[in-house]
Design an enzyme around this catalytic site. Structure first.
Site, short mmCIF file in Angstrom:
data_model
loop_
_atom_site.label_atom_id
_atom_site.label_comp_id
_atom_site.label_asym_id
_atom_site.label_seq_id
_atom_site.Cartn_x
_atom_site.Cartn_y
_atom_site.Cartn_z
N ASP A 1 114.86 -21.87 -18.27
CA ASP A 1 114.40 -23.21 -17.87
C ASP A 1 114.12 -23.29 -16.37
O ASP A 1 113.41 -24.19 -15.92
CB ASP A 1 115.46 -24.26 -18.26
N TYR B 1 115.62 -17.45 -8.13
CA TYR B 1 115.85 -16.93 -9.49
C TYR B 1 114.68 -17.33 -10.40
O TYR B 1 114.13 -16.49 -11.12
CB TYR B 1 117.17 -17.50 -10.02
#
Ligand SMILES: NC(=O)c1ccc[n+]([C@@H]2O[C@H](COP(=O)([O-])OP(=O)(O)OC[C@H]3O[C@@H](n4cnc5c(N)ncnc54)[C@H](OP(=O)(O)O)[C@@H]3O)[C@@H](O)[C@H]2O)c1
Length: 294
Positions: free
Chosen positions: A103, A126
């Site tokens: 996500d 990330y």
């Protein structure tokens, strides 16, 4: 029979996927980081050509979200170049590549669930590195890859939020937990089952969202974990009322920005004839005895 190759097989998802494959009597090769470093292109090519799999599932990843801010190049090597290496190896052999993602490729400022084709806009390192991996896989294998985004993972193996909360509940510690970030807590065993379903289906290549349905906050999840723990312990003392306290994101600063809204849509599953993962609370109740016992 399908021949599987699983990389990053000692991770939280890798262990539940290989357990599922073993339980279903599938033929699989499980490679841990010690067996195959996916950042080594030649090693990836030779591992894939030795096993000759029909499907490779890349469970290898850099998952330390905060540490990625300071080590983006290293995270990119694992989350971006590693999947590119595996995709090149699969393309040479005609194998399908399943690549779990996150996500965090989305910004987290939406108010309705992110569709599979919503525009990614990672807010941190990330997410940027995971997006690079998605793009490499989809570009190399447009008709033979599944990018399976998941979120808020917990399971029997490895460090995760559910295990941390359980440890605190068992120690009679009531933590402060962020109550203004929304997402979908998801059991690794459910993601493994969806990967298995996808590979066994005629689902079109592309992006799938393997998260539980519904939504909650980290605080809502923590409350449910404490409730399940107390019920399991059959507590009737005042300690049974021990419960987490809600915090704001501002009260719990982290090096990497966390998405405020990480809810993913699931339209691709029914379109492919596969049921999405069910409600997050049902999943937690199913998972709880397994995770509590681990
Ligand atoms: N955990 C979550 O909440 C979460 C949320 C959303 C998406 N995801 C995604 O879900 C997938 C699985 O995550 P997870 O929670 O199972 O991760 P994990 O428990 O951190 O496992 C990742 C595994 O990859 C290995 N690995 C790291 N670098 C490697 C390399 N260069 N070559 C081969 N193996 C390497 C790690 O080994 P070492 O431990 O020895 O480094 C570890 O065994 C990942 O794609 C992740 O991005 C996770």
């Amino acid at each position: 029979m399908t021949r599987w190759l699983v990389t990053g097989a000692a991770g939280m998802l890798g262990r539940d996927l290989t357990a599922l494959l073993a339980a279903r009597g599938e033929e699989f090769t499980a490679l841990t980081r010690a067996d195959l470093d996916i950042t080594d292109g030649a090693a990836a090519a030779s591992a894939v050509s030795a096993v000759k799999p029909d499907v490779v599932v890349n469970c290898a990843a850099w998952t330390a979200v905060d540490a990625a801010e300071e080590n983006e190049a290293e995270a990119l090597a694992i989350n971006g170049h590693g999947p590119a290496n595996l995709a090149a190896a699969c393309a040479g052999l005609g194998a399908v590549l399943v690549h779990p993602s996150t996500d965090y490729v989305f910004h987290g400022d939406a108010t309705v669930p992110y569709a599979e084709d919503a525009a990614p806009a990672p807010a941190g390192a990330y997410g940027r590195t995971k997006l690079a991996g998605e793009q490499a896989v989809l570009a190399a294998l447009p008709n033979a890859s599944y990018v399976v985004r998941t979120a808020w993972l917990y399971g029997a193996h490895g460090k995760n939020f559910v295990k941390t909360m359980l440890r605190l509940a068992r120690s009679d510690v009531a933590p402060g937990v962020v109550a203004d970030q929304y997402g979908q807590p998801t059991w690794t065993a459910d993601v493994a089952a969806k990967i298995y379903d996808l590979v066994g289906s005629a689902a079109p290549a592309g992006i799938y969202h393997a998260t539980s349905s519904g939504q909650t906050t980290w605080f809502g999840l923590a409350e449910e974990i404490f409730r399940l723990h107390h019920a399991m312990e059959n507590r009737e003392t005042t300690r049974a009322r021990l419960t987490p306290r809600p915090l704001t994101t501002a009260e719990y600063p982290t090096p990497a920005k966390r998405p405020a809204y990480s809810v993913l849509g699931h339209a691709a599953w029914p379109a492919a004839g596969i049921a999405p993962i069910g409600d997050w609370k049902d999943a937690l109740h199913r998972a709880f005895p397994v995770v509590a016992d681990a």
